[in-house]
Design a protein around this motif. Structure first.
Motif, PDB file in Angstrom:
ATOM      1  N   VAL A 297      19.688  -5.664  27.973  1.00 48.95           N
ATOM      2  CA  VAL A 297      20.722  -6.573  27.447  1.00 48.95           C
ATOM      3  C   VAL A 297      21.154  -7.532  28.549  1.00 48.95           C
ATOM      4  CG1 VAL A 297      21.629  -4.997  25.663  1.00 48.95           C
ATOM      5  CG2 VAL A 297      22.587  -4.906  27.977  1.00 48.95           C
ATOM      6  N   SER A 298      21.744  -8.657  28.141  1.00 50.63           N
ATOM      7  CA  SER A 298      22.209  -9.651  29.129  1.00 50.63           C
ATOM      8  C   SER A 298      23.647  -9.343  29.523  1.00 50.63           C
ATOM      9  CB  SER A 298      22.144 -11.055  28.518  1.00 50.63           C
ATOM     10  OG  SER A 298      20.817 -11.371  28.166  1.00 50.63           O
ATOM     11  N   HIS A 299      24.019  -9.762  30.723  1.00 50.13           N
ATOM     12  CA  HIS A 299      25.401  -9.594  31.177  1.00 50.13           C
ATOM     13  C   HIS A 299      26.348 -10.382  30.285  1.00 50.13           C
ATOM     14  CE1 HIS A 299      25.591  -7.232  34.823  1.00 50.13           C
ATOM     15  NE2 HIS A 299      24.389  -7.697  35.128  1.00 50.13           N
ATOM     16  N   LEU A 300      27.505  -9.822  30.039  1.00 44.33           N
ATOM     17  CA  LEU A 300      28.517 -10.551  29.266  1.00 44.33           C
ATOM     18  C   LEU A 300      29.333 -11.414  30.221  1.00 44.33           C
ATOM     19  CD1 LEU A 300      29.887  -7.794  26.849  1.00 44.33           C
ATOM     20  CD2 LEU A 300      28.339  -9.656  26.299  1.00 44.33           C
ATOM     21  N   PRO A 301      29.761 -12.595  29.748  1.00 43.99           N
ATOM     22  CA  PRO A 301      30.641 -13.422  30.589  1.00 43.99           C
ATOM     23  C   PRO A 301      31.915 -12.639  30.929  1.00 43.99           C
ATOM     24  CG  PRO A 301      29.980 -14.580  28.567  1.00 43.99           C
ATOM     25  CD  PRO A 301      29.494 -13.180  28.440  1.00 43.99           C
ATOM     26  N   GLY A 302      32.351 -12.771  32.182  1.00 45.94           N
ATOM     27  CA  GLY A 302      33.591 -12.099  32.587  1.00 45.94           C
ATOM     28  C   GLY A 302      33.391 -10.669  33.047  1.00 45.94           C
ATOM     29  N   GLN A 303      32.182 -10.123  32.872  1.00 35.45           N
ATOM     30  CA  GLN A 303      31.899  -8.753  33.326  1.00 35.45           C
ATOM     31  C   GLN A 303      31.312  -8.813  34.740  1.00 35.45           C
ATOM     32  OE1 GLN A 303      32.711  -6.044  31.840  1.00 35.45           O
ATOM     33  NE2 GLN A 303      33.128  -6.693  29.742  1.00 35.45           N
ATOM     34  N   PRO A 304      31.486  -7.746  35.543  1.00 33.03           N
ATOM     35  CA  PRO A 304      30.904  -7.753  36.897  1.00 33.03           C
ATOM     36  C   PRO A 304      29.385  -7.919  36.842  1.00 33.03           C
ATOM     37  CG  PRO A 304      31.768  -5.564  36.313  1.00 33.03           C
ATOM     38  CD  PRO A 304      32.232  -6.510  35.259  1.00 33.03           C
ATOM     39  N   ASP A 305      28.823  -8.554  37.879  1.00 34.45           N
ATOM     40  CA  ASP A 305      27.385  -8.828  37.890  1.00 34.45           C
ATOM     41  C   ASP A 305      26.553  -7.545  37.882  1.00 34.45           C
ATOM     42  OD1 ASP A 305      27.761 -11.457  37.830  1.00 34.45           O
ATOM     43  OD2 ASP A 305      27.474 -11.832  39.976  1.00 34.45           O
ATOM     44  N   LYS A 306      27.016  -6.550  38.603  1.00 35.93           N
ATOM     45  CA  LYS A 306      26.253  -5.298  38.673  1.00 35.93           C
ATOM     46  C   LYS A 306      27.054  -4.170  38.024  1.00 35.93           C
ATOM     47  CE  LYS A 306      22.589  -6.649  40.981  1.00 35.93           C
ATOM     48  NZ  LYS A 306      21.293  -6.676  40.292  1.00 35.93           N
ATOM     49  N   VAL A 307      26.398  -3.393  37.177  1.00 34.88           N
ATOM     50  CA  VAL A 307      27.036  -2.241  36.533  1.00 34.88           C
ATOM     51  C   VAL A 307      26.666  -1.002  37.332  1.00 34.88           C
ATOM     52  CG1 VAL A 307      27.103  -0.847  34.430  1.00 34.88           C
ATOM     53  CG2 VAL A 307      26.960  -3.331  34.257  1.00 34.88           C
ATOM     54  N   ASP A 308      27.689  -0.223  37.712  1.00 35.31           N
ATOM     55  CA  ASP A 308      27.413   0.986  38.497  1.00 35.31           C
ATOM     56  C   ASP A 308      27.194   2.207  37.609  1.00 35.31           C
ATOM     57  OD1 ASP A 308      27.661  -0.310  40.912  1.00 35.31           O
ATOM     58  OD2 ASP A 308      29.848  -0.116  40.917  1.00 35.31           O
ATOM     59  N   ASP A 309      27.798   2.207  36.428  1.00 31.82           N
ATOM     60  CA  ASP A 309      27.790   3.417  35.604  1.00 31.82           C
ATOM     61  C   ASP A 309      27.630   3.046  34.130  1.00 31.82           C
ATOM     62  OD1 ASP A 309      28.090   5.839  34.457  1.00 31.82           O
ATOM     63  OD2 ASP A 309      30.171   6.168  35.073  1.00 31.82           O
ATOM     64  N   LEU A 310      26.458   3.367  33.570  1.00 30.90           N
ATOM     65  CA  LEU A 310      26.215   3.038  32.156  1.00 30.90           C
ATOM     66  C   LEU A 310      27.123   3.834  31.219  1.00 30.90           C
ATOM     67  CD1 LEU A 310      22.320   2.640  31.813  1.00 30.90           C
ATOM     68  CD2 LEU A 310      24.058   0.867  31.932  1.00 30.90           C
ATOM     69  N   HIS A 311      27.617   4.980  31.702  1.00 26.86           N
ATOM     70  CA  HIS A 311      28.492   5.805  30.851  1.00 26.86           C
ATOM     71  C   HIS A 311      29.800   5.101  30.535  1.00 26.86           C
ATOM     72  CE1 HIS A 311      26.100   9.403  30.524  1.00 26.86           C
ATOM     73  NE2 HIS A 311      25.883   9.397  31.828  1.00 26.86           N
ATOM     74  N   ARG A 312      30.194   4.175  31.415  1.00 22.85           N
ATOM     75  CA  ARG A 312      31.473   3.489  31.181  1.00 22.85           C
ATOM     76  C   ARG A 312      31.277   2.174  30.411  1.00 22.85           C
ATOM     77  NH1 ARG A 312      33.147   4.526  36.681  1.00 22.85           N
ATOM     78  NH2 ARG A 312      33.501   2.313  37.055  1.00 22.85           N
ATOM     79  N   LEU A 313      30.019   1.855  30.119  1.00 25.36           N
ATOM     80  CA  LEU A 313      29.717   0.594  29.421  1.00 25.36           C
ATOM     81  C   LEU A 313      30.093   0.718  27.945  1.00 25.36           C
ATOM     82  CD1 LEU A 313      27.859  -2.080  30.139  1.00 25.36           C
ATOM     83  CD2 LEU A 313      26.252  -0.942  28.625  1.00 25.36           C
TER      84      LEU A 313
END
Length: 712
Positions: A146-162
């Motif tokens: 999936v693509s990053h959403l605007p306003g979200q941090p560039d890197k996701v550390d934890d998919l469980h919190r997505l």
């Protein structure tokens, strides 16, 4: 795996795996097998033949178990560290598992291996649950699927919190934002979905008596899958939003690489498999609490959602019918069989959706492509399942009054359906296609005759005016099915005549005005009905009727109905042999079944023949002939008429009010789900998926139990 050296290394590693035991602790070795020099999926299949996997399974089971576990572990590491994910390495592991699993699932012990607990964090969970959980998370991994959403941090550390509901793949049902299309992400999604489909395919290797044969599907569609709603929505929306014509430019599909088609196809296959279930528990108001995919489908209720789903399915079903001014200028998609299954599931699990379909003339936009597909497939033994699927769908719709009413709409479409040209309604189109299936289809369709006639019975009380051509075809069927040798050659053939007489009775009693063409045809062909009423039932005549037919098999009898122009069917077929088709009685819970399973020892007796002959519903037709034949003969003599248009004019203004028997109540035979039909649909669906996944040939040359594979 771009270069020959990398392929050679990969092949050598596979050979080492099969020839050298005790590789479990050699981390460098396992890294080489799951390296990031991503092999194409066909490379993986070519470099690891099924026989090598079986060798490993039998002689070095620990190596196979470790290889499988290491591949899952690499996927898990990618999932747990999304900010540093290596897409090539992940996809390589996905392809490796896609190759290995079918050869593991065909063996009962290895099927259970996936459900044996392994340590995970502080607890133990089955390897299957771990693998499914990782795939589910990876399907919503920013920068990977999936693509990053605007306003979200560039890197996701934890998919469980997505919050994966914000990352649904396509606008449509329950989601209004259209995400940007990304070809690489589409490809990653497709590879993960293909692996999911392989996991679910345990069901094709297990005996039908095994209760847990659908445990992968049950786990994925349950509340244990925290992405179950966004996944259901993503799959449904990707399918229904897909437009093969795109910008509408001729030949555009030759100019641009369409990454959406393979994704839409695999999404559709995963979706219909997830909408499969064995039982219907009633522990919530929808009755589908244990399968969230079915639960969510059954709860859709907004008209704009129904409109989006229906328009998408119509667009794709009608796609093969589109002919531009330039030859082959429009892209053709070929997943109409899976679409018919999806349409079936939507109607079966969501009554509001079915009523929405029937509420508008859109139902005819579905009917015409179905009739096109079944007519086109009629002489191809390998596509018998498609014909059954299309006919079952029409049977389901025909159980509702609105469907019969809609059929009166004039047919003006120019769909390339192989029938005689006519001027009439969609009802005429339906009758002409069904007549063609009966008289020029291959003999495997004989089990469908009762179903085809049941549909016409269901709609007949609402048909306002049949054209002359379809009236002739209906009476021709009575002529063909009421010959003594046909009636006496099977214990159930007479049911077909009962259905046909019921059609005529419904039209005469409820739609006499406007059906002068049919009334005229009945009068002109009255000998057919007189002969049926006077059918000899004594033993001598029964034997005489069958004489000379002893050498004919029941399955060949229908060849005598064929028109001289019927093309010969191909002699060899390839593909899955489907489950036995349920008879119409099993499907509708009514009346006698016309299943063609005949007893070799059965002999027609006078008592048997007289029993059903006495029940033939001929009274209405006989009364009509008694009243109208003398009137028609009189005006022909008085006015010297030879022109049928004058006779038709006379019949249009005639009436039988008060002269016919009391109208009978209308009997509609509605489809009812049962274990037999469920089994047929599952076999058909997996047969289609088996045949459609040939590049690479995922399940080819494995020991499939759900259906028999017939090789051409």
């Amino acid at each position: 795996m771009g270069n020959a050296g990398a392929k050679a290394n990969f092949k050598q590693a596979v050979l080492d795996l099969t020839s050298k035991p005790g590789k479990q602790d050699d981390d460098a070795f396992w890294d080489q097998l799951c390296a990031d020099n991503a092999a194409s999926v066909s490379d993986v299949f070519n470099l690891i033949p099924a026989e090598d996997i079986r060798q490993l399974r039998e002689h070095n089971p620990k190596n196979l178990a470790t290889l499988c576990y290491k591949a899952v572990e690499k996927l898990q590491n990618g999932r747990d560290n999304p900010h540093s994910i290596n897409p090539k390495k992940i996809i390589n592991c996905v392809r490796l598992l896609t190759r290995l699993l079918p050869c593991m699932l065909e063996d009962a012990d290895w099927r259970n291996y996936f459900w044996s607990p392994i340590p995970s964090g502080d607890s133990q969970i089955p390897l299957a649950s771990l693998l499914l959980g990782v795939i589910e998370d990876l399907l919503f991994c920013p920068d990977f699927t999936v693509s990053h959403l605007p306003g979200q941090p560039d890197k996701v550390d934890d998919l469980h919190r997505l919050e994966s509901c914000e990352y649904i793949w396509e606008a449509g049902v329950g989601f209004g934002t259209k995400p940007p299309t990304n070809a690489v992400q589409d490809q990653h999604r497709g590879e993960l979905l293909k692996l999911l489909l392989v996991c679910f395919s345990e069901v094709i290797y297990t005996p039908t008596t095994e209760e847990d044969r659908m445990r992968w599907i049950s786990r994925f569609t349950s509340g244990e899958n925290r992405h179950v709603l966004p996944l259901f929505t993503s799959l449904l929306n990707v399918v229904c939003a897909y437009d093969p014509v795109g910008m509408g430019l001729p030949y555009n599909y030759l100019l641009f690489n369409d990454t959406r088609e393979p994704l839409a196809e695999i999404a559709l296959q995963v979706l219909i498999v997830c909408l499969d279930k064995d039982s219907q528990p009633t522990n919530d108001e929808t009755g589908y609490a244990d399968n969230y995919f079915i639960n969510y489908l059954s709860r859709i209720h907004r008209e704009e959602d129904f409109d989006f789903m229906l328009k998408g399915m119509i667009r794709l079903l009608a796609n093969p019918l589109q002919t531009g001014y330039l030859p082959n200028s429009t892209k053709k998609v070929s997943f109409h069989q899976e679409l018919l299954v999806l349409l079936w599931k939507c109607c079966e699990y969501n009554q509001k959706f079915m009523f929405y379909v029937l509420k508008t003339s859109d139902v005819l936009e579905i009917l015409v492509p179905i009739l096109y597909h079944v007519c086109e497939a009629r002489n191809d033994p390998s596509r018998v399942g498609l014909i059954h699927m299309g006919v079952f769908l029409i049977l389901l719709l025909s159980g509702e009054r609105n469907f019969g009413v809609r059929l009166n709409k004039p047919y003006v479409s120019k769909a390339p359906i192989e029938i005689q040209t006519f001027t009439g309604t969609h009802a005429d189109l339906l009758i002409l296609v069904f007549h063609k299936l009966i008289t020029t289809g291959n003999h495997k369709l004989q089990s469908l005759f009762d179903c085809l006639l049941t549909i016409i019975v269901n709609v007949s009380p609402y048909l306002k005016s049949l054209c002359m051509l379809s009236a002739n075809k209906l009476v021709h069927l009575v002529e063909a099915f009421s010959t003594p040798w046909f009636l006496y050659s099977s214990p159930t053939n007479h049911h077909l005549v009962f259905f046909l007489l019921e059609i005529f009775n419904n039209i005469i009693q409820y739609q006499f005005d406007g059906n002068a063409n049919l009334i005229y045809t009945i009068i002109r062909k009255r000998q057919v009905f007189y002969q049926l009423a006077n059918l000899p039932t004594d033993a001598t005549n029964i034997q005489k009727s069958l004489a000379g037919r002893k050498s004919k098999k029941q399955s060949e009898i229908v060849d005598d109905l064929k028109s001289p122009t019927a093309p010969n069917a191909p002699s060899s077929t390839a593909g899955p042999l489907l489950a036995e088709v349920p008879g119409v009685a099993a499907m509708t819970g009514t009346g006698p079944s016309t299943s063609k399973e005949t007893n070799e020892e059965w002999v027609p007796s006078t008592e048997w023949a007289e029993n059903w002959k006495a029940r033939l519903p001929l009274q209405t037709i006989m009364r009509l002939l008694q009243v109208l034949v003398p009137q028609v003969e009189k005006i022909c003599i008085d006015k010297g008429l030879t022109d049928e248009s004058e006779i038709l004019k006379f019949l249009q203004h005639g009436t039988l009010v008060g002269l016919l028997p009391v109208p009978h109540p209308i009997l509609i035979r509605k489809y009812q789900a049962n274990a037999g039909t469920n089994h047929w649909f599952r076999t058909y669906m997996w047969g289609v998926i088996y045949l459609r996944n040939t590049d690479p040939p995922i399940w080819y040359d494995t020991d499939v139990k759900l259906f028999e594979i017939q090789k051409a």
